[in-house]
Design a protein around this motif. Structure first.
Motif, PDB file in Angstrom:
ATOM      1  N   GLY A  31       1.171   5.649  -0.947  1.00  0.00           N
ATOM      2  CA  GLY A  31       0.371   6.871  -0.968  1.00  0.00           C
ATOM      3  C   GLY A  31       0.789   7.791   0.162  1.00  0.00           C
ATOM      4  N   THR A  41      -2.830   5.335  -2.919  1.00  0.00           N
ATOM      5  CA  THR A  41      -4.019   5.988  -2.360  1.00  0.00           C
ATOM      6  C   THR A  41      -4.049   7.484  -2.631  1.00  0.00           C
ATOM      7  OG1 THR A  41      -2.961   6.443  -0.222  1.00  0.00           O
ATOM      8  CG2 THR A  41      -4.039   4.299  -0.477  1.00  0.00           C
ATOM      9  N   SER A  42      -2.872   8.105  -2.771  1.00  0.00           N
ATOM     10  CA  SER A  42      -2.803   9.560  -2.913  1.00  0.00           C
ATOM     11  C   SER A  42      -1.384   9.948  -3.314  1.00  0.00           C
ATOM     12  CB  SER A  42      -3.185  10.248  -1.596  1.00  0.00           C
ATOM     13  OG  SER A  42      -2.453   9.693  -0.517  1.00  0.00           O
ATOM     14  N   LYS A  84      -6.283   5.237  -6.906  1.00  0.00           N
ATOM     15  CA  LYS A  84      -7.414   6.091  -6.510  1.00  0.00           C
ATOM     16  C   LYS A  84      -7.855   6.881  -7.736  1.00  0.00           C
ATOM     17  CE  LYS A  84      -9.955   8.387  -3.351  1.00  0.00           C
ATOM     18  NZ  LYS A  84      -9.297   9.283  -2.387  1.00  0.00           N
ATOM     19  N   LYS A  91      -1.852   5.030   4.304  1.00  0.00           N
ATOM     20  CA  LYS A  91      -1.119   3.752   4.223  1.00  0.00           C
ATOM     21  C   LYS A  91      -1.362   2.862   5.440  1.00  0.00           C
ATOM     22  CE  LYS A  91       2.992   5.565   3.688  1.00  0.00           C
ATOM     23  NZ  LYS A  91       2.661   6.992   3.435  1.00  0.00           N
ATOM     24  N   CYS A 115      -1.316  -0.729  -4.396  1.00  0.00           N
ATOM     25  CA  CYS A 115      -2.232   0.384  -4.622  1.00  0.00           C
ATOM     26  C   CYS A 115      -1.521   1.692  -4.315  1.00  0.00           C
ATOM     27  CB  CYS A 115      -3.498   0.250  -3.767  1.00  0.00           C
ATOM     28  SG  CYS A 115      -3.275   0.715  -2.044  1.00  0.00           S
ATOM     29  N   THR A 125      -5.055   1.575   5.786  1.00  0.00           N
ATOM     30  CA  THR A 125      -5.361   0.619   4.714  1.00  0.00           C
ATOM     31  C   THR A 125      -4.620  -0.696   4.915  1.00  0.00           C
ATOM     32  OG1 THR A 125      -5.696   2.451   3.166  1.00  0.00           O
ATOM     33  CG2 THR A 125      -5.367   0.271   2.215  1.00  0.00           C
ATOM     34  N   ILE A 166       0.853  -1.192   0.000  1.00  0.00           N
ATOM     35  CA  ILE A 166       0.000   0.000   0.000  1.00  0.00           C
ATOM     36  C   ILE A 166       0.883   1.233   0.000  1.00  0.00           C
ATOM     37  CG2 ILE A 166      -1.647   1.367   1.329  1.00  0.00           C
ATOM     38  CD1 ILE A 166      -1.570  -2.424   1.622  1.00  0.00           C
ATOM     39  N   SER A 215     -12.786   5.205   2.047  1.00  0.00           N
ATOM     40  CA  SER A 215     -11.943   4.964   0.873  1.00  0.00           C
ATOM     41  C   SER A 215     -10.855   3.935   1.184  1.00  0.00           C
ATOM     42  CB  SER A 215     -11.322   6.278   0.411  1.00  0.00           C
ATOM     43  OG  SER A 215     -10.466   6.084  -0.695  1.00  0.00           O
ATOM     44  N   ASN A 216     -10.247   4.041   2.375  1.00  0.00           N
ATOM     45  CA  ASN A 216      -9.238   3.057   2.784  1.00  0.00           C
ATOM     46  C   ASN A 216      -9.836   1.657   2.869  1.00  0.00           C
ATOM     47  OD1 ASN A 216      -7.381   5.156   3.060  1.00  0.00           O
ATOM     48  ND2 ASN A 216      -7.789   5.420   5.237  1.00  0.00           N
ATOM     49  N   ILE A 275     -10.356   0.161  -0.759  1.00  0.00           N
ATOM     50  CA  ILE A 275      -9.200  -0.367  -1.477  1.00  0.00           C
ATOM     51  C   ILE A 275      -8.670  -1.627  -0.802  1.00  0.00           C
ATOM     52  CG2 ILE A 275      -7.622   1.239  -0.327  1.00  0.00           C
ATOM     53  CD1 ILE A 275      -7.303  -0.512  -3.771  1.00  0.00           C
TER      54      ILE A 275
END
Length: 450
Positions: A119, A186-187, A222, A123, A184, A126, A117, A277-278, A281
């Motif tokens: 971002g 995330t940001s 994302k 992190k 992933c 998630t 993970i 959102s976390n 994913i």
């Protein structure tokens, strides 16, 4: 490097959240583990209870004879350790194998099925959700967390070694040591500009990370980020999307649209759209791995969070006290959104400790804007961590930019008195420094409602 030939693992900076997870891992795998840290904390106390010796004075004599054999000892360090650290200098000068935490994590995970993970935000939460979902689905995994899971009271979740779940940390480009099967992002908000210099360099590192996937690997993105992958988002047309969101008894109830089906009436107990959102994913990655839907739905409902991530410490009619690790303007915005969604009519006090002089300098206007949303603001002095002061970069400078009639600088010694004077019904402590150490004092003082 063959970790099987290594019997002793010595940590320089063992009390760090990522370092201590590795220490727990090696201890559980029958290695001899010890280390140094500059400060005794709850984390170092927990390590010592596991039988891991920890000392707090930087001196070669404290290392221990067992760890002085360079053939059987691996030294792990955190980038936060200063280069003139005596023990660190000794290991380097004597020819020991000395590796960063991220390099060791890369070695551990390279022969596993790795889910990573990445971002600038989300992190830890998630990773802990994903670790919990897969653990509850009976996957033989080890999850290395950047925080302490409320479900497991640990930063390590482990019931096997076939699968690894890890945070892919962009700081110091650490995540480029990983080669995940599923990842992933995330940001990609600007951060760590003390390392990267500018936002474009940070974006380039995320692009480089996206190319670290193993052959046939899967990358989740994302929705809206400038990369190609399987998309996820909230109430949009992503490949994985949260739909029909409701709040019942303080929990989210929602559906998830996947590429193949719709999962109905899932429940998740953490507030805030960022946490939703976390959760999405983490669920999507577990689905792609092959975990059964019914097990995932049950596990998601039982997830309790990560310590210092919107952690409730007092929850009464008259007073709610929440602690959060947020240390970037976007993270503070997410905390504000979550508080306002849960408590739309109540007065909110935010107590913020800025983290790092460089981050405060680089985002001072953004910090001021995010903090101006709260009804009351108290600022502690900047927590320096690994940095020396920068002239003119102070909490007083930040305070002057905050648009509020209820703002003040506060010393830790007067914090309890200042909270007592406040009219707020919601009290937040926010920051990544040692503000977390104030939580137990605040909780003790105000457990009887104000």
């Amino acid at each position: 490097m063959d970790l099987n030939s290594i019997h002793n693992i010595y940590f320089v900076g063992i009390g760090g959240i990522g370092m201590s997870a590795l220490a727990r891992y090696f201890k559980a795998n029958n290695k001899q583990v010890a280390g140094y840290d500059k400060t005794q904390t709850d984390i170092t106390d927990a390590l010592e209870k596991l039988g891991i010796p920890v000392h707090f004075q930087d001196a070669v004599k404290n290392i221990g004879d067992a760890f002085l054999d360079k053939k059987t000892t691996l030294v792990v360090y955190t980038p936060a350790v200063p280069k003139d650290h005596k023990e660190f200098e000794y290991f380097n000068s004597q020819g020991f194998v000395v590796l960063k935490r991220s390099q060791v994590l890369g070695i551990i995970t390279q022969n596993t099925f790795c889910l990573a993970i990445a971002g600038t935000h989300g992190k830890t939460t998630t990773t802990s959700i994903l670790g919990h979902l897969m653990y509850e689905s009976d996957v033989a995994l080890t999850a290395f967390l950047g925080g302490v899971s409320e479900n497991y009271n640990s930063n390590l979740i482990s019931n096997g070694s076939e699968v690894s779940v890890v945070e892919a940390d962009e700081f110091d480009r650490s995540f480029l040591t990983l080669s995940p099967d599923i990842a992933c992002i995330t940001s990609m908000d600007a951060d760590h500009l003390d390392v990267y210099g500018e936002a474009d360099a940070l974006n380039d590192s995320f692009v480089a990370f996206s190319k670290r996937l193993k052959p046939k690997g899967k990358l989740f993105i994302k929705n809206g980020l400038p990369l190609q992958g399987i998309t996820y988002g909230i109430e949009d047309d992503s490949d994985y999307s949260v739909q029909n969101i409701k709040i019942k008894n303080g929990a989210y109830v929602f559906d998830v649209k996947t590429p193949k089906t719709i999962l109905k009436d899932l429940e998740f107990n953490l507030p805030g759209r960022h946490n939703l959102s976390n959760a999405l994913i983490a669920l999507a990655m577990a689905v792609e791995y092959g975990c059964p839907y019914q097990r995932l739905a049950k596990a998601l409902a039982s997830y309790r969070g990560v310590k210092r991530r919107f952690s409730y410490h007092i929850k009464t009619e008259n007073l709610v006290f929440i602690d959060d690790y947020a240390h970037h303007p976007e993270e503070i915005n997410a905390v504000y959104q979550a508080v306002r969604e849960m408590y739309p009519e109540k007065r909110v006090l935010a107590i913020f400790q800025p983290h790092l002089y460089t981050r405060t300098r680089d985002f001072v206007d953004e910090f001021a804007k995010s903090l101006s949303q709260f009804d009351e603001v108290m600022l502690l002095d900047i927590y320096p961590a690994r940095e020396l002061p920068i002239e003119g970069v102070t909490s007083e400078w930040l305070l002057g930019k905050i648009d509020s009639n209820n703002k003040q600088l506060v010393d830790k010694l007067e914090l309890l008195d200042k909270i007592r004077e406040s009219k707020a019904q919601i009290v937040l402590t926010i920051g990544a420094g040692d503000i977390g150490e104030q939580v137990k004092h605040i909780k003790k003082e105000f457990s009887v409602a104000k």
